[in-house]
Design a protein around this motif. Structure first.
Motif, PDB file in Angstrom:
ATOM      1  N   VAL A  95      -2.300   9.819   6.036  1.00 31.43           N
ATOM      2  CA  VAL A  95      -1.950   8.428   5.450  1.00 31.43           C
ATOM      3  C   VAL A  95      -0.373   8.181   5.781  1.00 31.43           C
ATOM      4  O   VAL A  95      -0.224   6.854   6.302  1.00 31.43           O
ATOM      5  N   ILE A  96       0.396   9.196   5.488  1.00 30.01           N
ATOM      6  CA  ILE A  96       1.857   8.780   5.609  1.00 30.01           C
ATOM      7  C   ILE A  96       2.174   8.616   6.943  1.00 30.01           C
ATOM      8  O   ILE A  96       3.067   7.749   7.563  1.00 30.01           O
ATOM      9  N   GLY A  97       1.621   9.245   8.012  1.00 27.88           N
ATOM     10  CA  GLY A  97       1.943   8.993   9.405  1.00 27.88           C
ATOM     11  C   GLY A  97       1.472   7.676   9.819  1.00 27.88           C
ATOM     12  O   GLY A  97       2.278   6.957  10.579  1.00 27.88           O
ATOM     13  N   ALA A  98       0.332   7.346   9.562  1.00 29.56           N
ATOM     14  CA  ALA A  98      -0.072   5.990  10.024  1.00 29.56           C
ATOM     15  C   ALA A  98       0.679   4.673   9.376  1.00 29.56           C
ATOM     16  O   ALA A  98       0.978   4.018   9.924  1.00 29.56           O
TER      17      ALA A  98
ATOM     18  N   TYR B 239       3.171   2.254  11.359  1.00 35.60           N
ATOM     19  CA  TYR B 239       2.853   0.881  11.376  1.00 35.60           C
ATOM     20  C   TYR B 239       3.918  -0.013  11.082  1.00 35.60           C
ATOM     21  O   TYR B 239       4.543  -0.926  11.430  1.00 35.60           O
ATOM     22  N   LEU B 240       4.543   0.627   9.818  1.00 32.71           N
ATOM     23  CA  LEU B 240       5.643   0.101   9.272  1.00 32.71           C
ATOM     24  C   LEU B 240       7.073  -0.068  10.186  1.00 32.71           C
ATOM     25  O   LEU B 240       7.727  -1.091  10.273  1.00 32.71           O
ATOM     26  N   LEU B 241       7.111   0.830  10.855  1.00 34.33           N
ATOM     27  CA  LEU B 241       8.400   1.141  11.852  1.00 34.33           C
ATOM     28  C   LEU B 241       8.187   0.005  12.806  1.00 34.33           C
ATOM     29  O   LEU B 241       9.143  -0.626  13.308  1.00 34.33           O
ATOM     30  N   VAL B 242       6.935  -0.270  13.413  1.00 34.21           N
ATOM     31  CA  VAL B 242       6.844  -1.260  14.594  1.00 34.21           C
ATOM     32  C   VAL B 242       7.034  -2.749  13.874  1.00 34.21           C
ATOM     33  O   VAL B 242       7.668  -3.580  14.552  1.00 34.21           O
ATOM     34  N   CYS B 243       6.665  -2.730  12.729  1.00 40.16           N
ATOM     35  CA  CYS B 243       6.884  -4.046  12.070  1.00 40.16           C
ATOM     36  C   CYS B 243       8.182  -4.421  11.787  1.00 40.16           C
ATOM     37  O   CYS B 243       8.842  -5.659  11.871  1.00 40.16           O
ATOM     38  N   ALA B 244       8.878  -3.227  11.276  1.00 38.46           N
ATOM     39  CA  ALA B 244      10.184  -3.416  11.044  1.00 38.46           C
ATOM     40  C   ALA B 244      11.193  -3.895  12.414  1.00 38.46           C
ATOM     41  O   ALA B 244      11.907  -4.674  12.334  1.00 38.46           O
TER      42      ALA B 244
ATOM     43  N   LEU C 267       9.266   8.586   4.061  1.00 31.74           N
ATOM     44  CA  LEU C 267       9.396  10.105   4.552  1.00 31.74           C
ATOM     45  C   LEU C 267      10.244  10.765   3.708  1.00 31.74           C
ATOM     46  O   LEU C 267      10.058  12.128   3.867  1.00 31.74           O
ATOM     47  N   MET C 268      11.535  10.248   3.327  1.00 33.15           N
ATOM     48  CA  MET C 268      12.183  11.076   2.199  1.00 33.15           C
ATOM     49  C   MET C 268      11.505  11.395   0.932  1.00 33.15           C
ATOM     50  O   MET C 268      11.720  12.684   0.616  1.00 33.15           O
ATOM     51  N   HIS C 269      10.454  10.445   0.496  1.00 34.53           N
ATOM     52  CA  HIS C 269       9.824  10.925  -0.721  1.00 34.53           C
ATOM     53  C   HIS C 269       8.818  11.910  -0.292  1.00 34.53           C
ATOM     54  O   HIS C 269       8.415  12.815  -1.207  1.00 34.53           O
TER      55      HIS C 269
ATOM     56  N   ALA D 275       0.813  -1.133  -0.010  1.00 32.41           N
ATOM     57  CA  ALA D 275      -0.131  -0.044  -0.009  1.00 32.41           C
ATOM     58  C   ALA D 275       0.994   1.324  -0.026  1.00 32.41           C
ATOM     59  O   ALA D 275       0.483   2.334  -0.591  1.00 32.41           O
ATOM     60  N   THR D 276       1.964   1.131   0.772  1.00 29.90           N
ATOM     61  CA  THR D 276       2.900   2.328   0.729  1.00 29.90           C
ATOM     62  C   THR D 276       3.484   2.678  -0.626  1.00 29.90           C
ATOM     63  O   THR D 276       3.628   3.728  -1.036  1.00 29.90           O
ATOM     64  N   MET D 277       3.917   1.494  -1.385  1.00 33.22           N
ATOM     65  CA  MET D 277       4.338   1.664  -2.672  1.00 33.22           C
ATOM     66  C   MET D 277       3.257   2.302  -3.782  1.00 33.22           C
ATOM     67  O   MET D 277       3.597   3.286  -4.590  1.00 33.22           O
ATOM     68  N   ALA D 278       2.044   1.859  -3.571  1.00 34.21           N
ATOM     69  CA  ALA D 278       0.781   2.175  -4.358  1.00 34.21           C
ATOM     70  C   ALA D 278       0.883   3.891  -3.925  1.00 34.21           C
ATOM     71  O   ALA D 278       0.770   4.766  -4.966  1.00 34.21           O
ATOM     72  N   TRP D 279       0.774   4.085  -2.890  1.00 33.02           N
ATOM     73  CA  TRP D 279       0.808   5.539  -2.651  1.00 33.02           C
ATOM     74  C   TRP D 279       1.992   6.421  -2.928  1.00 33.02           C
ATOM     75  O   TRP D 279       1.776   7.678  -3.302  1.00 33.02           O
ATOM     76  N   MET D 280       3.220   5.825  -2.859  1.00 32.25           N
ATOM     77  CA  MET D 280       4.175   6.778  -3.378  1.00 32.25           C
ATOM     78  C   MET D 280       4.310   6.705  -5.043  1.00 32.25           C
ATOM     79  O   MET D 280       4.566   7.664  -5.536  1.00 32.25           O
ATOM     80  N   ALA D 281       3.651   5.896  -5.564  1.00 29.42           N
ATOM     81  CA  ALA D 281       3.569   5.944  -7.067  1.00 29.42           C
ATOM     82  C   ALA D 281       2.503   6.768  -7.582  1.00 29.42           C
ATOM     83  O   ALA D 281       2.748   7.676  -8.332  1.00 29.42           O
TER      84      ALA D 281
END
Length: 207
Positions: free
Chosen positions: A147-150, A154-159, A204-206, A104-110
């Protein structure tokens, strides 16, 4: 070379290595099942896209097809878990939410790449059209930040969970044979955590 280029270079090396690993151990593996091959193919596509995305030639990537691909991938991981009978549906789905969020993050960045190009084109519009476009962009920006914050949280916790979940088990294991038989699982978790952490940094950088 700027500090940003150094970070992007490190991320590119990480994503390229992850793509090679997913391609070798999943897509090209003779023992892998077809669902596993699809999983690893999507991870390969994700890693290759993120390896190219930071650079100027990465802007030539087709935004709309990538958005559609990764949006479909975000649906694939939870839906494919339903058809697996080894575990309960809730357990299997929960274990694949990390991959769902990554896609979903990839779809958002694209999608945001396409939006950025539209904003560049809007600079040549008349003043009235620019005002309407800016008002619409402001509303999207507020929702986008949420959306970016959420996703980032979540991804940081998973990582962090993937990178640390096997450390106590490895410390308790004193037998070399037991370490060798269980090394594949922590190694997979390391790659999952590294890819997820890299995705957070890219997001975050994007942004």
């Amino acid at each position: 070379m700027s500090a940003t280029d150094v970070v992007y270079g490190m991320l590119t090396a990480l994503f390229a290595a992850a793509a090679i690993r997913a391609l070798r151990h999943g897509v090209l593996s003779r023992s892998a099942r077809w669902r596993s091959r699809v999983d690893h193919f999507l991870h390969t596509a994700m890693a290759l896209t993120m390896a190219m995305m930071p650079w100027s030639w990465g802007r030539m990537l087709p935004e709309a097809p990538l958005t559609a691909l990764f949006a479909a991938a975000a649906l694939w991981f939870p839906l494919s878990a339903v058809s697996r009978c080894e575990k309960s549906v809730l357990t299997a789905t929960a274990q694949r939410l990390q991959y769902t969020a990554g896609m979903a993050t990839m779809a958002w960045m694209a999608h945001s790449m396409a939006s950025a190009s539209h904003e560049t084109l809007a600079e040549g519009l008349p003043a009235a059209h620019q005002a309407t476009h800016l008002g619409h962009s402001a509303g999207e920006s507020t929702a986008g930040n949420a959306v970016i914050g959420a996703l980032s949280l979540y991804l940081l916790v998973c990582a962090l969970r993937s990178l640390t979940r096997d450390m106590p088990a490895l410390r308790r294991t004193s037998n070399a044979e037991r370490i060798s038989t269980r090394i594949a699982e922590p190694f997979g978790h390391f790659w999952d955590g590294s890819m997820t952490l890299g995705t957070v940094i890219m997001l975050l950088m994007h942004h």
